[in-house]
Design a protein around this motif. Structure first.
Motif, mmCIF file in Angstrom:
data_model
loop_
_atom_site.group_PDB
_atom_site.id
_atom_site.type_symbol
_atom_site.label_atom_id
_atom_site.label_comp_id
_atom_site.label_asym_id
_atom_site.label_seq_id
_atom_site.Cartn_x
_atom_site.Cartn_y
_atom_site.Cartn_z
ATOM 1 N N VAL A 389 38.035 57.534 45.651
ATOM 2 C CA VAL A 389 36.534 58.317 46.904
ATOM 3 C C VAL A 389 36.767 59.638 46.777
ATOM 4 O O VAL A 389 36.013 60.307 47.177
ATOM 5 N N ARG A 390 37.892 60.072 46.493
ATOM 6 C CA ARG A 390 38.338 61.615 47.395
ATOM 7 C C ARG A 390 38.600 62.219 45.793
ATOM 8 O O ARG A 390 38.497 64.123 46.212
ATOM 9 N N GLN A 391 37.833 62.145 44.728
ATOM 10 C CA GLN A 391 37.894 62.812 43.627
ATOM 11 C C GLN A 391 36.515 63.110 43.592
ATOM 12 O O GLN A 391 35.718 63.301 42.356
ATOM 13 N N ASP A 392 35.165 62.488 43.891
ATOM 14 C CA ASP A 392 33.963 62.960 44.226
ATOM 15 C C ASP A 392 32.801 62.162 42.944
ATOM 16 O O ASP A 392 32.313 62.870 41.914
ATOM 17 N N PRO A 393 33.339 61.389 42.833
ATOM 18 C CA PRO A 393 33.264 59.997 41.101
ATOM 19 C C PRO A 393 31.422 59.740 41.785
ATOM 20 O O PRO A 393 31.543 59.621 43.437
ATOM 21 N N ASP A 394 30.597 59.476 40.954
ATOM 22 C CA ASP A 394 29.760 58.978 40.877
ATOM 23 C C ASP A 394 29.069 57.265 40.745
ATOM 24 O O ASP A 394 28.925 56.747 41.359
ATOM 25 N N VAL A 395 30.327 57.584 39.515
ATOM 26 C CA VAL A 395 30.817 56.068 39.497
ATOM 27 C C VAL A 395 32.546 55.907 39.256
ATOM 28 O O VAL A 395 32.330 56.320 38.625
ATOM 29 N N ILE A 396 31.812 54.453 39.379
ATOM 30 C CA ILE A 396 33.793 54.057 39.612
ATOM 31 C C ILE A 396 33.562 52.654 39.014
ATOM 32 O O ILE A 396 33.755 51.305 39.642
ATOM 33 N N MET A 397 35.166 51.944 38.227
ATOM 34 C CA MET A 397 34.758 50.927 37.843
ATOM 35 C C MET A 397 36.060 50.556 38.131
ATOM 36 O O MET A 397 37.145 51.024 37.893
ATOM 37 N N VAL A 398 36.438 50.009 38.266
ATOM 38 C CA VAL A 398 37.804 48.566 38.886
ATOM 39 C C VAL A 398 37.933 47.913 38.337
ATOM 40 O O VAL A 398 36.951 46.584 37.716
ATOM 41 N N GLY A 399 39.381 47.912 37.753
ATOM 42 C CA GLY A 399 39.262 46.818 36.463
ATOM 43 C C GLY A 399 39.144 45.462 37.152
ATOM 44 O O GLY A 399 38.742 44.485 36.096
ATOM 45 N N GLU A 400 39.253 45.178 38.172
ATOM 46 C CA GLU A 400 39.608 43.902 38.570
ATOM 47 C C GLU A 400 39.408 43.769 40.326
ATOM 48 O O GLU A 400 40.450 44.538 40.634
ATOM 49 N N ILE A 401 39.060 43.165 40.964
ATOM 50 C CA ILE A 401 38.916 42.303 42.242
ATOM 51 C C ILE A 401 39.466 41.775 42.427
ATOM 52 O O ILE A 401 39.199 40.210 42.610
ATOM 53 N N ARG A 402 40.962 41.636 42.937
ATOM 54 C CA ARG A 402 42.499 40.202 43.059
ATOM 55 C C ARG A 402 42.239 40.659 44.435
ATOM 56 O O ARG A 402 42.593 39.424 45.000
ATOM 57 N N ASP A 403 42.540 41.210 45.540
ATOM 58 C CA ASP A 403 42.180 40.964 46.811
ATOM 59 C C ASP A 403 40.986 40.922 48.114
ATOM 60 O O ASP A 403 40.232 41.796 47.630
ATOM 61 N N GLU A 404 41.902 41.191 48.891
ATOM 62 C CA GLU A 404 41.054 41.115 50.346
ATOM 63 C C GLU A 404 40.723 42.685 50.749
ATOM 64 O O GLU A 404 39.894 43.251 50.770
ATOM 65 N N GLU A 405 41.889 43.420 50.067
ATOM 66 C CA GLU A 405 41.914 44.799 50.278
ATOM 67 C C GLU A 405 41.048 45.825 49.556
ATOM 68 O O GLU A 405 40.344 46.524 49.619
ATOM 69 N N THR A 406 41.205 45.397 47.746
ATOM 70 C CA THR A 406 40.279 45.328 47.405
ATOM 71 C C THR A 406 38.728 45.810 47.861
ATOM 72 O O THR A 406 37.840 46.261 47.505
ATOM 73 N N VAL A 407 38.313 44.039 47.493
ATOM 74 C CA VAL A 407 36.600 43.972 48.000
ATOM 75 C C VAL A 407 36.558 44.902 48.968
ATOM 76 O O VAL A 407 35.311 45.310 49.163
ATOM 77 N N GLU A 408 37.470 45.161 50.504
ATOM 78 C CA GLU A 408 36.972 45.500 51.765
ATOM 79 C C GLU A 408 36.359 47.442 51.285
ATOM 80 O O GLU A 408 35.509 48.095 51.292
ATOM 81 N N LEU A 409 37.442 48.531 50.008
ATOM 82 C CA LEU A 409 37.486 49.319 49.484
ATOM 83 C C LEU A 409 36.099 49.195 49.054
ATOM 84 O O LEU A 409 35.614 50.137 48.439
ATOM 85 N N SER A 410 35.830 48.517 48.008
ATOM 86 C CA SER A 410 34.887 48.674 46.900
ATOM 87 C C SER A 410 33.801 48.426 48.219
ATOM 88 O O SER A 410 32.503 49.473 47.238
#
Length: 591
Positions: A389-410
């Motif tokens: 998110v600090r890389q100035d992206p327009d689109v982010i692809m996260v390979g897989e949502i596996r845990d609560e932390e990844t859900v929150e950050l997504s």
């Protein structure tokens, strides 16, 4: 020498390449007399090898032929012996009415003189056709089956060890050690080479090499199904594993813990990427799985994956959003990553910054910043997402949502102006919402940021070369079930998938098919796979249900606001379209 100028002119005439690309190639040809236009076009993925051969045939004034999957009778094949065929890249595929049909990869005079002499001896006339190298390889492997090649290599290895019988099982304490010399020995290298080559020719996605008490089993996963390929003597297993580990630059002396590696091979002008995984399985031995990634095939277009018209509409509508979350769900091997790559390929424009977090990176995409996660050193999807998110992206692809932390950050990334694409493991699209809430996603935030959820499966496609129309009793039973499953679907929506029908009654006039099996599909009755899927959009009706009436979130209430087609309905529609059969659909939906 092949005429590059004439070939380029035909490419322009047939509008295979755009005018600006043709001008660029024209400059390269004039600049370098040895410029290989054919290799350049294949490597740049401008055109595939079969289309190139078809156009080259016009340059040479020869008919084009494709021998892939064609079963040539042994007596016809042997008219040109194996050594001559390999030397001249020539295959005899037919003899009819004193005419001997010969397929050539390159029609050079030396080869044609020798083959004309051979034809005259047999009182035949030689007629020539042009084929691709891939087509030649498909036909050439009929000279020698895999089992014969392996047996030959085993025999050589046996003799090199003083005539030891390789079929005999050694005691565990006398088992072969994993050493570099043995791994690189010619017979072992040949065995591994044959296993890999036949896997590629068989369209396998994975190779499994597994040790058992009395033998070592090699299996290929073809169109999602594991099939036995061959059995090796048990005491050759460690040498085969060692050879693969040497090729993948893995630790040869480490057999106690799993390892991961990579091999890149160039076969027939195609770059093939292999992801290697070893696993200790007892008795000091290891199982090996090789995932095959054919990068030459490129990314499959979204329209080519087999999704129904409605689902494609939902995809295309939501891909235009500049923020939010798009999720693809399904079990392992259901094509989720392929779908995400297809979306990324569409979004990949000059003015768009795209970053991905993957495990592993399956295909390198030019213009996209792809990052491999490494959990062993603390670089997970969650920690990577914080950095992205600090890389100035327009689109982010996260390979897989596996845990609560990844859900929150997504969710946070979606709320702060990014379009987030990811996958999650659930059975269907509605189940994804319940899963996210179970992973501590706040319903109010979920409603504001989740755009769509697609659930998908991959079902085997019937081989068009050999499929047969189902018998009347089978069809009658299926039609009764089909009408029950698709009832409630809007007729106009149904006609988008089945253009030939005017009413529900017309469905009974459609043909359905069953598998048979032929040489083209390796007698399986199926060739390649097709997606079946369902999609939901998070509209106002669903937002209200998620926030206030979660217990009422079901298919019936989804259909009140959108033209929802379930996985099962889409599968039945694919059967009615004649592309698969009901047994396949039920296998992947109810697994």
């Amino acid at each position: 020498m092949f005429n590059n100028d004439k070939f380029l002119s035909l490419l322009k005439l047939k509008k295979v390449i755009p005018a600006d690309k043709a001008s660029e190639l024209d400059i390269l040809i004039k600049k370098d007399k040895n410029f290989n236009l054919e290799d350049f076009l294949i490597k740049q993925k401008v055109i595939n090898s079969e289309k190139i051969t078809e156009i080259k045939a016009e340059v040479y004034n020869l008919p084009y032929k494709n021998l892939v999957g064609e079963d040539i009778p042994e007596n016809i094949l042997e008219i040109i012996n194996e050594e001559l065929a390999e030397n001249y890249l020539a295959i005899c595929f037919s003899v009819l009415e004193k005419k001997m049909s010969i397929a050539l990869v390159e029609p050079n005079l030396k080869a044609m003189e020798a083959l004309n002499f051979l034809a005259n001896e047999k009182k035949l006339r030689a007629d020539y056709y042009l084929i691709s190298k891939n087509s030649f390889n498909s036909a050439f492997k009929q000279y020698k089956k895999m089992e014969e090649e392996i047996s030959s290599a085993l025999e050589i290895k046996s003799k090199s060890e003083g005539g030891e019988d390789l079929i005999q099982i050694k005691k565990e304490e006398d088992r072969e050690d994993l050493n570099v010399d043995d791994a690189n020995s010619a017979p072992v290298a040949k065995i591994v080479s044959v296993i890999i080559k036949n896997a590629i020719d068989s369209r396998a996605s994975d190779i499994h090499v597994e040790p058992y008490e009395k033998e070592s089993r090699v299996r290929y996963r073809i169109d999602g199904i594991l099939k036995n390929a061959l059995f090796l003597p048990r005491n050759i297993h460690n040498s085969v594993v060692a050879r693969i580990k040497v090729m993948a630059k893995m630790k040869l002396d480490e057999t106690r813990v799993p390892q991961d590696g990579r091999i890149v091979l160039v076969m027939d002008n195609r770059e093939i990427d292999f992801r290697i995984s070893t696993l200790p399985v007892g008795n000091g031995q290891e199982k090996v799985v090789m995932r095959i990634l054919d990068t030459a095939k490129g990314i499959i277009g979204l329209d080519e994956l087999g999704f129904n018209t409605y689902l494609l509409e939902v995809f295309k509508r939501n891909m235009k959003k500049t923020n939010g979350i798009l999720l693809v769900t399904g079990p392992t091997g259901s094509g989720k990553t392929t779908t995400l790559y297809s979306i990324l390929n569409i979004l990949n424009q000059e003015g768009v910054n795209i970053s991905t977090l993957e495990d592993p990176i399956e295909y390198q995409l030019k213009g996209i910043n792809q990052s491999q996660i490494r959990p062993k050193i603390g670089y997970s999807f969650a920690t990577g997402l914080r950095s992205l998110v600090r890389q100035d992206p327009d689109v982010i692809m996260v390979g897989e949502i596996r845990d609560e932390e990844t859900v929150e950050l997504s969710i946070h990334a979606g709320l702060t102006g990014h379009l987030v694409l990811s996958t999650i493991h659930t059975n269907d699209s509605l189940g994804t919402i319940f899963r996210l809430i179970d992973m501590k996603a706040e319903p109010v935030l979920l409603c504001s940021i989740l755009r769509m959820v697609v659930a998908q499966r991959l079902t085997r496609r019937l081989c068009d070369n050999c499929k047969k129309e189902a018998d009347p009793a089978y069809k009658e039973k299926f039609m009764k079930d089909a009408l029950k499953v698709i009832e409630g679907l809007d007729i106009e929506r149904l006609r988008l998938e089945l253009p030939s029908i005017k009413s529900f009654e017309d469905i009974n006039n459609l043909k359905i098919y069953q598998p048979v099996g032929c040489s083209k599909c390796q007698n399986s009755g199926y060739l390649n796979r097709i997606s079946i899927g369902e999609a939901i959009e998070i509209d106002d009706n669903l937002k209200d249900l998620i926030m206030n009436k979660l217990s009422s979130l079901n298919v019936e209430n989804v259909r009140k606001s959108q033209k929802f087609i379930s996985l099962k309905q889409d599968g039945f529609l694919k059967v009615l379209k004649g592309v698969t059969n009901i047994e396949e659909v039920l296998r992947v939906i109810e697994m």
